[in-house]
Design a protein around this motif. Structure first.
Motif, PDB file in Angstrom:
ATOM      1  N   ASP A 188     -43.005  23.226 -74.073  1.00 17.48           N
ATOM      2  CA  ASP A 188     -43.124  21.771 -74.216  1.00 17.48           C
ATOM      3  C   ASP A 188     -42.844  21.142 -72.847  1.00 17.48           C
ATOM      4  N   THR A 193     -42.977  16.547 -77.916  1.00 11.32           N
ATOM      5  CA  THR A 193     -41.695  17.097 -78.365  1.00 11.32           C
ATOM      6  C   THR A 193     -41.525  16.925 -79.871  1.00 11.32           C
ATOM      7  N   THR A 201     -38.974  14.174 -71.959  1.00  9.85           N
ATOM      8  CA  THR A 201     -38.646  15.561 -71.581  1.00  9.85           C
ATOM      9  C   THR A 201     -38.693  15.719 -70.059  1.00  9.85           C
TER      10      THR A 201
HETATM   11 MG   LIG Z   1     -41.206  15.416 -74.651  1.00  6.52          MG
END
Ligand SMILES: [Mg+2]
Ligand SMILES: Nc1nc2c(ncn2[C@@H]2O[C@H](COP(=O)(O)OP(=O)(O)OP(=O)(O)O)[C@@H](O)[C@H]2O)c(=O)[nH]1
Length: 217
Positions: free
Chosen positions: A72, A29, A50
């Motif tokens: 991502d 990220t 994430t």
């Molecule tokens: Mg991440």
């Protein structure tokens, strides 16, 4: 899809789809944020893991009109079941490896080779990014490559970059690589393993200096 500064609507061919895989905490990220903003992250940035997948659209370079659609993905084990759903839509794979946390290398290797044996990812160009290079001087990339057995990967274009989200070292190398494959996609050219072609193209696109990409140091 439009970017606000183009006069024509973008087509599929104009957009390079990049899927970002890698173990949790390996810097995915942060890297995507650096690509998006050209800004460094703070070393003290809080880690927020994430969940699922975040799609990020990035329009990068006025000269080359590099458009990236980046996925991502969450890296922790229970998130990885999502990864296969992204395979078909990808043009290139970016795989991050924490260059500091050597205890994770074997897991990273297993995750990487699991990906590469998947049929829908066969021959897809692969960018290996060794992250967090600011944290230790004299990182031995050759040693990392040996532990990860990267010389086994011969069926696709592969490029390795040492990168830091804190200093942005390695960013230009990544952008050059993306530009090459974006060019190939746009012009329907074979994505060549030869590095010579890549550099010829990037030179003719005048991509060799960070200032062309508005990188703030
Ligand atoms: Mg991440
Ligand atoms: N010093 C340093 N820290 C970094 C770098 N890249 C990421 N970090 C830190 O490492 C931690 C994890 O970074 P993330 O980018 O969130 O990792 P991730 O791979 O997205 O993790 P998941 O979303 O859980 O899969 C954060 O605290 C970041 O600030 C880097 O280049 N240098």
């Amino acid at each position: 899809m439009g970017c606000g500064c183009c006069t024509h609507a973008l087509t599929e061919k104009d957009i390079l789809r990049v899927v970002v895989f890698g173990l949790e905490n390996s810097g995915k990220t942060s890297l995507v944020q650096c690509l998006k903003t050209s800004n460094k992250i703070f070393e003290t940035s809080k880690y927020i893991s994430t969940h699922g997948v975040i799609a990020v659209n990035i329009y990068l370079n006025i000269q080359t009109k590099l458009n990236l659609l980046i996925f991502d993905c969450g890296g922790c084990k229970h998130q990885r079941h999502i990864w296969p759903h992204l395979f078909n839509d990808s043009d290139v794979i970016l795989f991050t490896i924490d260059s500091i946390d050597l205890t994770c290398l074997n897991d990273a290797k297993d995750a990487l080779f699991d990906l590469l044996t998947d049929e829908s990812l066969l021959n897809k160009p692969l960018l290996i990014v060794f992250t967090k290079s600011d944290k230790r001087k004299n990182i031995n990339v050759t040693q990392l490559e040996q532990i990860l057995n990267l010389s086994m990967i011969q069926d696709r274009p592969i490029h390795k970059v040492l990168f830091s989200s804190v200093t942005l070292d390695g960013l230009t190398s990544m952008l050059t690589w993306f530009t090459y494959f974006s060019y190939c996609k746009l012009h329907g050219k074979e994505m060549d393993i030869s590095t010579n072609n890549k550099y010829q193209i990037s030179e003719s696109l005048n991509l060799s200096t960070p200032s062309n990409n508005k990188i703030k140091k």
